[in-house]
Design an enzyme around this catalytic site. Structure first.
Site, PDB file in Angstrom:
ATOM      1  CG  HIS A 166     -11.897  44.986   2.761  1.00 55.73           C
ATOM      2  ND1 HIS A 166     -11.147  44.583   3.833  1.00 55.73           N
ATOM      3  CD2 HIS A 166     -13.095  44.371   2.886  1.00 55.73           C
ATOM      4  CE1 HIS A 166     -11.856  43.752   4.575  1.00 55.73           C
ATOM      5  NE2 HIS A 166     -13.048  43.619   4.013  1.00 55.73           N
TER       6      HIS A 166
ATOM      7  CG  ASP B  93     -35.276  58.151   1.624  1.00 58.91           C
ATOM      8  OD1 ASP B  93     -34.956  59.361   1.710  1.00 58.91           O
ATOM      9  OD2 ASP B  93     -35.728  57.517   2.596  1.00 58.91           O
TER      10      ASP B  93
ATOM     11  NE  ARG C 182     -34.206  62.079  10.968  1.00 58.06           N
ATOM     12  CZ  ARG C 182     -34.742  63.177  11.453  1.00 58.06           C
ATOM     13  NH1 ARG C 182     -35.403  63.148  12.586  1.00 58.06           N
ATOM     14  NH2 ARG C 182     -34.643  64.311  10.819  1.00 58.06           N
TER      15      ARG C 182
ATOM     16  CG  ASN D  11     -32.341  56.901   3.700  1.00 59.58           C
ATOM     17  OD1 ASN D  11     -32.316  57.468   2.632  1.00 59.58           O
ATOM     18  ND2 ASN D  11     -33.096  57.306   4.702  1.00 59.58           N
TER      19      ASN D  11
END
Length: 142
Positions: free
Chosen positions: A22, A30, A109, A133
């Site tokens: 958890h 990608d 990013r 992504n």
């Protein structure tokens, strides 16, 4: 082969999904993502796109309902004119498998990269969509 489990999920990826606890996070990266240099645990899925892997993984992996945003996307760099239609595909898959109440957020990013370094695993895919992504936070089965 196992009944009821997508052939897209390799034994290695099944093991990773099962091991995660958890709150652990997994990155579906990608083809342009620096997966090998950032991952603590790297799973190769080069021939596959993220949508089909996401669909298969969410049949087994519950999303974390104890955080506001169990799904995180890599934000488009300001000024980059790229379109991100794959995000709508991700939303559709998540909402169909986990419900409409699951919220997404966007991470800058380099913040995304830092989060990926701490993730339980990174799945390197052949996804061609730019900014394709995403990070998933694992929930619990009640």
């Amino acid at each position: 082969m196992l009944k009821g489990i997508s052939a897209l999920l390799s034994p290695e990826l099944l093991k990773i999904l099962s091991e995660m606890g958890h709150g652990d996070e997994i990155v579906f990266a990608d083809g342009n993502f620096p997966s090998a240099s950032l991952a603590k645990r790297l799973v190769r899925a080069d021939g596959h796109g993220i949508p089909e892997l996401l669909q298969a993984a969410l049949e087994l992996l519950p999303l974390n309902r104890y955080v506001e945003y169990p799904v995180m996307l890599m934000q488009v760099v300001p000024g980059d004119p790229v379109e991100t239609p794959v995000w709508e595909v991700y939303r559709k898959i998540v909402h169909e498998t986990e419900g409409e109440d699951i919220k997404f957020t966007e991470l800058e990013r380099f913040e995304f990269y830092e989060r990926a370094k701490k993730a339980y695993a990174v799945v390197a895919t052949g996804e061609r969509a730019l900014y394709g992504n995403l990070i998933l936070s694992k929930g619990v089965i009640s």
